[in-house]
Design an enzyme around this catalytic site. Structure first.
Site, PDB file in Angstrom:
ATOM      1  N   GLY B 103     -31.304  25.796 -18.776  1.00 35.54           N
ATOM      2  CA  GLY B 103     -31.718  26.030 -17.393  1.00 35.54           C
ATOM      3  C   GLY B 103     -31.996  24.694 -16.751  1.00 35.54           C
ATOM      4  O   GLY B 103     -31.919  23.663 -17.398  1.00 35.54           O
ATOM      5  N   CYS B 104     -32.272  24.717 -15.484  1.00 39.71           N
ATOM      6  CA  CYS B 104     -32.528  23.456 -14.799  1.00 39.71           C
ATOM      7  C   CYS B 104     -33.977  23.418 -14.344  1.00 39.71           C
ATOM      8  O   CYS B 104     -34.631  24.440 -14.310  1.00 39.71           O
ATOM      9  CB  CYS B 104     -31.615  23.341 -13.595  1.00 39.71           C
ATOM     10  SG  CYS B 104     -29.892  23.366 -14.089  1.00 39.71           S
TER      11      CYS B 104
END
Lengths: 410, 105
Positions: B103-104
């Site tokens: 994920g970011c």
């Protein structure tokens, strides 16, 4: 004469021009900067416009005021970048060749990526606050709103300034309390993340803040479409959330020219070495700020820390020395929490936001992962710092690399 | 970190069950992995996604995003959510023996 080309004159590109212009040998190197717009926006200020804290004039200055002397500035859209040919074609047909290029083309919202978002209701009861138009139109709506259900939604990650939507929700709680209508406003924060923020300790801390402020958190919600007619936001799984006022953080994407030029990933962000900031594909291309695909925050503070590393690596590249893998993903964000207070977080690729004092260990004056009045003043003072020091490439008393000094493992 | 025996082969997996080494994966393992996360049976539609992910991973070295599966793989996001409800990128990567998509921030 060799040509150093900077594409993009926003926060990152301007800082880089200001750092490099005084140190490059001007008998060998010439700097050219290309940007299509004349106006520089202080983007962190957009958050304050919907509440009437800032107005348009507080966040606007001409870009030219911040470029160093002795460089060429071209104001023009770019048709295409051809990195295999070391050249850029402008919209008017002119061709600019380069020996070394820094791409700082940023990130912008793309509401068209979500079905139903751009329609009759766009900027009527569906707003963004990541553009000057969105923020000012939202101001006009909120000024006369008598209450209802406010939904703040992050469509998908990554987004520019990942704490801004939370700050927006906190400020909404504050503003409607001040207006005496908080009991008539329901606030729901809807995010695709599993919690209020990505990293566990900060997610828990900020999640508790949402609860304390009576803001409902809906996590793991991937927005798929908007039914603007019926004021409903749908997930890809067909869950529906009703709203009266939808404040969206639409899909963020890199510049279209990056996509057209075949330089980006599916969101037009440029594959970039996480530590040296060199393009993964072209050795004479470096990428700075929001334009990269780095797994770091997209924020001015990150661009600032990157710029310190890139400043050194550009000189190393020119001198034929190995690049320093010195960027650690450092980010530093003030989170406005309402009622004249703020929270500060400082983190990097490997270390999540932790409590402590900043920048002086044990002293502060700012407190990490705690809510204080001093943190709020840090945020408000930052506008001055931004225009007068940061953009001009001046040294700030914060190291590019994150430090554990002053932080507590919890 | 845990070892598991899938289709008669011992493989290393992380705490959440994602493969440590995507090269350990074999097609025969997929139905069992799918069952672990409540997807049974694996249809040809599921396989289209799994195969695209494997191919793309081989070329790009990272797990493709949902947008990439749409743009490059021609798989609509709606279909992805129908096939792998609640988090298609994670679930499909799980069955395809790839690491957890990051994920970011």
């Amino acid at each position: 004469m060799k040509q150093l080309l900077i594409v993009g004159g926003g926060t990152a590109g301007t800082m880089m021009a200001n750092k490099l212009a005084p140190v490059l040998d001007d008998s060998e190197w010439h700097i050219t900067l290309i940007d299509e717009h004349e106006t520089h926006y202080y983007q962190p200020g957009f958050l304050f416009i919907p509440w009437g804290i800032y107005n348009k004039n507080d966040v606007i200055k001409p870009k030219r005021d911040f470029y160093p002397s002795g460089i060429d500035v071209i104001i023009s859209p770019i048709e295409i970048i051809e990195p295999d040919e070391n050249r850029v074609k402008l919209a008017d047909g002119r061709v600019i060749s380069y020996d070394l290029m820094i791409v700082a083309t940023g990130s912008r919202i793309n509401p068209g990526e979500t079905e139903g978002m751009l329609g009759d209701k766009w900027h009527k009861n569906i707003f963004d606050f990541y553009t000057i138009e969105g923020a000012t139109n939202l101001r006009n709506f909120i000024k006369y709103w008598e209450g209802g259900k406010l939904v703040v939604n992050v469509v998908e990650m990554p987004i520019k300034c990942p704490v801004a939507p939370l700050e927006f929700a906190f400020l909404a709680d504050w503003y409607f309390t001040e207006q005496g209508i908080r009991d008539k406003v329901e606030i729901e924060y809807v995010t695709p993340l599993p919690g209020a923020f990505t990293k566990p300790i900060a997610a828990k801390f900020l999640g508790e803040f949402l609860t304390k402020k009576n803001i409902k958190l809906t996590s793991d919600f991937s927005a798929g479409r908007v039914d603007a007619e019926n004021n409903k936001l749908y997930s890809w799984d067909e869950e529906a959330i009703d709203y009266d006022l939808l404040v969206t953080i639409p899909t963020n994407m890199g510049a279209e020219v990056i996509g057209r030029s075949g330089m980006g990933d599916d969101l037009n962000f440029i594959p970039t070495d996480h530590h040296t900031l060199q393009s993964k594909k072209w050795e004479n291309v470096f990428v700075l700020g929001d334009a990269t695909d780095l797994p770091s925050s997209k924020a001015g503070s990150v661009a600032h820390f990157e710029a310190d590393v890139l400043f050194e690596n550009i000189q190393r590249y020119i001198d034929g020395r190995p690049l320093k893998p010195a960027f650690d993903g450092h980010a530093n964000c003030y989170i406005e929490s309402g009622f004249g207070k703020g929270i500060l977080i400082d983190f990097n690729y490997d270390v999540e936001p932790l409590p402590g004092k900043f920048p002086l260990p044990g002293v502060g004056p700012f407190s990490l992962l705690q809510e204080t009045r001093m943190n709020h003043w840090g945020k408000m003072t930052f506008r001055w710092v931004y225009w007068n020091l940061l953009l001009k490439g001046a040294e700030l008393p914060i190291e590019a690399q994150m430090t554990m000094a002053g932080k507590k493992r919890v | 970190m845990a070892e598991a025996t899938l289709a008669g082969v011992t493989v290393e997996r992380d705490d959440e069950g994602f493969f440590k080494n995507p090269d350990d994966w074999k097609e025969e393992m997929a139905p069992e992995l799918a069952k672990e996360i409540g997807i049974d049976p694996l249809t040809e539609e599921h396989w289209k996604v799994i195969r695209f992910m494997r191919e793309d991973y081989k070329v790009k070295g990272q797990v493709p995003s949902i947008r990439r599966m749409k743009n490059e793989g021609g798989i609509s996001t709606k279909d992805l959510y129908n096939l792998f409800p609640k988090g298609p990128a994670k679930k499909a990567a799980y069955i395809a023996g790839l690491g957890k998509p990051h994920g970011c921030i």
